[in-house]
Design a protein around this motif. Structure first.
Motif, short mmCIF file in Angstrom:
data_model
loop_
_atom_site.label_atom_id
_atom_site.label_comp_id
_atom_site.label_asym_id
_atom_site.label_seq_id
_atom_site.Cartn_x
_atom_site.Cartn_y
_atom_site.Cartn_z
N VAL A 1 0.86 -1.18 0.00
CA VAL A 1 0.00 0.00 0.00
C VAL A 1 0.90 1.23 0.00
CG1 VAL A 1 -1.79 1.27 1.23
CG2 VAL A 1 -1.82 -1.23 1.23
N PHE A 2 0.77 2.04 -1.03
CA PHE A 2 1.65 3.20 -1.21
C PHE A 2 0.81 4.47 -1.13
CE2 PHE A 2 3.35 -0.43 -3.55
CZ PHE A 2 4.59 -0.57 -2.91
N ALA A 3 0.38 4.80 0.08
CA ALA A 3 -0.51 5.94 0.29
C ALA A 3 0.29 7.21 0.56
CB ALA A 3 -1.45 5.66 1.45
N THR A 4 -0.17 8.30 -0.02
CA THR A 4 0.39 9.62 0.24
C THR A 4 -0.77 10.58 0.48
OG1 THR A 4 0.34 10.44 -2.04
CG2 THR A 4 2.26 9.11 -1.41
N GLY A 5 -0.45 11.76 0.93
CA GLY A 5 -1.48 12.77 1.10
C GLY A 5 -2.17 13.13 -0.20
N SER A 6 -1.49 12.87 -1.32
CA SER A 6 -2.05 13.23 -2.63
C SER A 6 -2.88 12.13 -3.26
CB SER A 6 -0.91 13.61 -3.59
OG SER A 6 -0.19 14.73 -3.11
N ASN A 7 -2.72 10.89 -2.80
CA ASN A 7 -3.46 9.81 -3.47
C ASN A 7 -4.43 9.05 -2.58
OD1 ASN A 7 -2.07 7.82 -1.98
ND2 ASN A 7 -0.66 7.30 -3.62
N VAL A 8 -4.58 9.47 -1.32
CA VAL A 8 -5.39 8.66 -0.41
C VAL A 8 -6.86 8.60 -0.86
CG1 VAL A 8 -5.87 10.56 1.20
CG2 VAL A 8 -5.87 8.18 2.01
N ARG A 9 -7.41 9.69 -1.42
CA ARG A 9 -8.79 9.64 -1.92
C ARG A 9 -8.91 8.69 -3.11
NH1 ARG A 9 -10.77 13.81 -4.36
NH2 ARG A 9 -12.94 13.17 -4.08
#
Length: 210
Positions: A182-190
């Protein structure tokens, strides 16, 4: 095998040394094909040295210029590609690099969808607002590629249950699905939340710090 696709053939094999921005390196045998159903220039990368006693690992990775090449943080495509190469190289198997930008809608349409996402739509709603399918990909060519390579049974590296269903419907033996990281960032979480909620991707987002 009633749904088995028409036969495709191997066109070219060539060895390519790969190197990623973090320094990771691997050697791949790149394979091109003729007779693919959609006529696109899809590519197979054979990685590692498969152990005949184990099932090879396969990843179907849809092309993402913004993520794979430019490192966009709006998706997780670049990190997934990097992870897939290493995991397949360790295990032995095939990475199918499929020319399906934006889940099959193309680069310009994907960027138009980004603009709509900035106005509040999720990734699927944005595609529909443009009069496009939520997911326009077809995996017939991927099945043809695996058949041409003689890959009869494999584990699929994916969080997307639809990919497993499509390949099985095309007559392939998917022994198991293996989730990616899981490669979550503030820019892709949605974006990741939409995939998990809307299409049942196996992405565990709870408790992640982004």
């Amino acid at each position: 095998m009633d749904n088995a696709p028409a036969t495709a053939a191997i066109r070219t094999r060539v060895t390519i040394p790969l190197r990623f921005s973090d320094g990771y390196a691997a050697t791949a045998e790149a394979v091109t094909f003729k007779g693919l159903s959609d006529g696109a220039e899809h590519l197979a990368l054979i990685l590692g040295d498969p152990d005949p006693r184990t099932t090879p690992l396969v990843r179907m990775h849809s092309e993402c210029l913004t993520g794979d090449v430019f490192g966009s943080a709006r998706c997780d495509c670049g990190p997934q590609l990097r992870e897939a190469v290493e995991r397949i190289a360790e295990r032995g198997g095939v990475l199918l690099y499929l020319r399906q930008e934006g889940r099959g809608i193309g680069l310009y349409n994907k960027l138009d969808a980004y603009a709509l996402q900035d106005d509040g739509l999720d990734t699927y709603e944005a595609n529909l607002a443009l009069g496009l399918p939520e997911d326009g990909r077809d995996y017939t060519a991927a099945a043809q590629m695996l058949n041409a390579l003689g890959v009869e049974s494999f584990e699929l590296l994916t969080n997307n249950p639809d990919k497993v269903r499509h390949l099985r419907d095309l007559g392939l033996t998917v022994a198991n699905s293996v989730p990616t990281g899981v490669f979550a960032t503030g820019s892709n979480v949605r974006y990741l939340e939409a995939k998990a909620v809307h299409t049942g991707h196996t992405i565990a987002l709870a408790g992640l710090a982004v």
